[in-house]
Motif scaffolding. Structure first.
Motif, PDB file in Angstrom:
ATOM      1  N   VAL A   1       1.437  -4.658 -41.003  1.00  0.00           N
ATOM      2  CA  VAL A   1       0.510  -5.536 -40.292  1.00  0.00           C
ATOM      3  C   VAL A   1       0.749  -5.467 -38.779  1.00  0.00           C
ATOM      4  CG1 VAL A   1      -0.260  -7.912 -40.013  1.00  0.00           C
ATOM      5  CG2 VAL A   1       0.432  -7.095 -42.273  1.00  0.00           C
ATOM      6  N   ASP A   2      -0.334  -5.329 -38.019  1.00  0.00           N
ATOM      7  CA  ASP A   2      -0.252  -5.334 -36.557  1.00  0.00           C
ATOM      8  C   ASP A   2      -0.399  -6.775 -36.073  1.00  0.00           C
ATOM      9  OD1 ASP A   2      -0.240  -4.899 -33.885  1.00  0.00           O
ATOM     10  OD2 ASP A   2      -1.995  -3.586 -33.837  1.00  0.00           O
ATOM     11  N   SER A   3       0.726  -7.471 -36.023  1.00  0.00           N
ATOM     12  CA  SER A   3       0.736  -8.894 -35.696  1.00  0.00           C
ATOM     13  C   SER A   3       1.276  -9.175 -34.294  1.00  0.00           C
ATOM     14  CB  SER A   3       1.589  -9.639 -36.729  1.00  0.00           C
ATOM     15  OG  SER A   3       2.847  -8.998 -36.878  1.00  0.00           O
ATOM     16  N   GLN A   4       1.351  -8.151 -33.459  1.00  0.00           N
ATOM     17  CA  GLN A   4       2.030  -8.314 -32.179  1.00  0.00           C
ATOM     18  C   GLN A   4       1.369  -9.357 -31.280  1.00  0.00           C
ATOM     19  OE1 GLN A   4       1.645  -4.840 -29.453  1.00  0.00           O
ATOM     20  NE2 GLN A   4       0.494  -3.888 -31.123  1.00  0.00           N
ATOM     21  N   ASN A   5       0.047  -9.390 -31.247  1.00  0.00           N
ATOM     22  CA  ASN A   5      -0.631 -10.311 -30.324  1.00  0.00           C
ATOM     23  C   ASN A   5      -0.380 -11.768 -30.698  1.00  0.00           C
ATOM     24  OD1 ASN A   5      -1.685  -8.239 -28.758  1.00  0.00           O
ATOM     25  ND2 ASN A   5      -3.535  -8.083 -29.989  1.00  0.00           N
ATOM     26  N   ILE A   6      -0.464 -12.088 -31.980  1.00  0.00           N
ATOM     27  CA  ILE A   6      -0.259 -13.468 -32.392  1.00  0.00           C
ATOM     28  C   ILE A   6       1.204 -13.876 -32.243  1.00  0.00           C
ATOM     29  CG2 ILE A   6       0.056 -12.930 -34.849  1.00  0.00           C
ATOM     30  CD1 ILE A   6      -1.476 -15.514 -35.472  1.00  0.00           C
TER      31      ILE A   6
ATOM     32  N   ALA B   1      -6.318 -11.999 -34.771  1.00  0.00           N
ATOM     33  CA  ALA B   1      -6.309 -11.423 -36.112  1.00  0.00           C
ATOM     34  C   ALA B   1      -5.081 -10.539 -36.293  1.00  0.00           C
ATOM     35  CB  ALA B   1      -7.577 -10.608 -36.335  1.00  0.00           C
ATOM     36  N   GLU B   2      -4.675 -10.366 -37.547  1.00  0.00           N
ATOM     37  CA  GLU B   2      -3.517  -9.534 -37.893  1.00  0.00           C
ATOM     38  C   GLU B   2      -3.977  -8.394 -38.798  1.00  0.00           C
ATOM     39  OE1 GLU B   2       0.095 -12.137 -38.886  1.00  0.00           O
ATOM     40  OE2 GLU B   2      -1.616 -13.484 -39.155  1.00  0.00           O
ATOM     41  N   PRO B   3      -4.559  -7.343 -38.215  1.00  0.00           N
ATOM     42  CA  PRO B   3      -5.093  -6.256 -39.053  1.00  0.00           C
ATOM     43  C   PRO B   3      -3.979  -5.409 -39.663  1.00  0.00           C
ATOM     44  CG  PRO B   3      -5.217  -5.657 -36.740  1.00  0.00           C
ATOM     45  CD  PRO B   3      -4.755  -7.086 -36.778  1.00  0.00           C
ATOM     46  N   LEU B   4      -4.294  -4.801 -40.789  1.00  0.00           N
ATOM     47  CA  LEU B   4      -3.388  -3.800 -41.350  1.00  0.00           C
ATOM     48  C   LEU B   4      -3.438  -2.561 -40.463  1.00  0.00           C
ATOM     49  CD1 LEU B   4      -4.288  -3.971 -45.155  1.00  0.00           C
ATOM     50  CD2 LEU B   4      -2.388  -5.097 -43.975  1.00  0.00           C
ATOM     51  N   PHE B   5      -2.310  -1.868 -40.390  1.00  0.00           N
ATOM     52  CA  PHE B   5      -2.303  -0.595 -39.669  1.00  0.00           C
ATOM     53  C   PHE B   5      -3.115   0.430 -40.453  1.00  0.00           C
ATOM     54  CE2 PHE B   5       1.538  -2.448 -37.731  1.00  0.00           C
ATOM     55  CZ  PHE B   5       1.274  -2.177 -36.396  1.00  0.00           C
ATOM     56  N   PRO B   6      -3.765   1.355 -39.745  1.00  0.00           N
ATOM     57  CA  PRO B   6      -4.569   2.378 -40.431  1.00  0.00           C
ATOM     58  C   PRO B   6      -3.752   3.144 -41.465  1.00  0.00           C
ATOM     59  CG  PRO B   6      -4.997   2.432 -38.069  1.00  0.00           C
ATOM     60  CD  PRO B   6      -3.842   1.492 -38.268  1.00  0.00           C
ATOM     61  N   GLY B   7      -4.263   3.221 -42.663  1.00  0.00           N
ATOM     62  CA  GLY B   7      -3.592   3.950 -43.727  1.00  0.00           C
ATOM     63  C   GLY B   7      -2.707   3.101 -44.610  1.00  0.00           C
TER      64      GLY B   7
END
Length: 232
Positions: A13-18, A83-89
């Motif tokens: 998960v790309d959660s860096q911003n939150i 938002a916490e998007p999944l990393f591609p793939g």
């Protein structure tokens, strides 16, 4: 059988911003100067109390900062801008591994049980992971307890276990537990930190991770699914 353990933040998960925003809100609530973005992300993987001890020092109101962070995170989670998007793939990789009869999937994360429950609800992953280890269940990374507990739960030894993560804490935890640590370069710590902590492999995409895992898992006849070459 093989056990494949995933870290969450910075790996799936790309959660860096939150994470950075919630830290800044926590420090602001205490009239304290927040750390730089780089420093904020450098502690991702540690339990919250340990993380705020590193960021603010042992004399700081660590428990209060931790609670303020939790409150801020809960608020920001409802904001689409965080938002916490999944990393591609990531999703394709989990589906590929889940389709194999020789693989058990697990999580080893510095997140709380509550945070992981939110992730499982959001992606409908309640049947994906057979073992879930969180900051509520074991000492903070890099202590190997999370991996030891995961292996004990599913009855798989270290020679058949791999730990995938983006931080030096994941790599050191894997080494301490005697399993194969695989680092991902798209997370929150530099590749040099992963190498110094003992990464067995470092991959730049989920396609590369699929190739590494194919080598680790082997290709038994009952696992008809080949490595996911389309991941990116």
């Amino acid at each position: 059988m093989k056990l494949v353990l995933f870290d969450v933040d910075g790996t799936l998960v790309d959660s860096q911003n939150i994470i950075v925003a919630a830290q800044r809100m926590a420090f602001a609530a205490h009239n304290m100067e927040p750390p730089s973005r780089e420093r904020s992300l450098s502690i991702v993987g540690l339990s919250l109390l340990e993380a705020f001890t590193v960021l603010a020092g042992p004399q700081a109101p660590v428990e209060s900062l931790t609670q303020a962070y939790k409150d801020a995170f809960g608020t920001l989670r409802h904001d689409p801008a965080h938002a916490e998007p999944l990393f591609p793939g990531a999703l394709d990789c989990l589906e590929w591994l889940g389709a194999r009869e020789d693989v058990i999937l697990g999580i080893a994360t510095g997140k709380s049980r509550r945070g992981v429950a939110h992730l499982l609800d959001r992606h409908d992953w309640h049947t994906v992971f057979s073992t879930i280890q969180t900051a509520d269940d074991a000492p903070s990374k890099p202590h190997p307890a999370m991996i030891h507990q995961a292996m004990a739960e599913v009855g798989i030894g270290p020679e058949n276990t791999v730990m995938i993560g983006d931080s030096s804490y994941d790599m050191a935890m894997g080494r301490s537990a005697g399993v194969l640590p695989v680092g991902v370069s798209w997370g929150f710590q530099p590749v040099t930190a992963l190498n110094e902590a003992g990464a067995g492999h470092i991959v730049d995409s989920y396609t590369e991770l699929g190739a590494v895992l194919t080598g680790f898992l082997g290709n038994p006849s009952q696992a008809a699914n080949a490595a996911p070459m389309s991941l990116s």
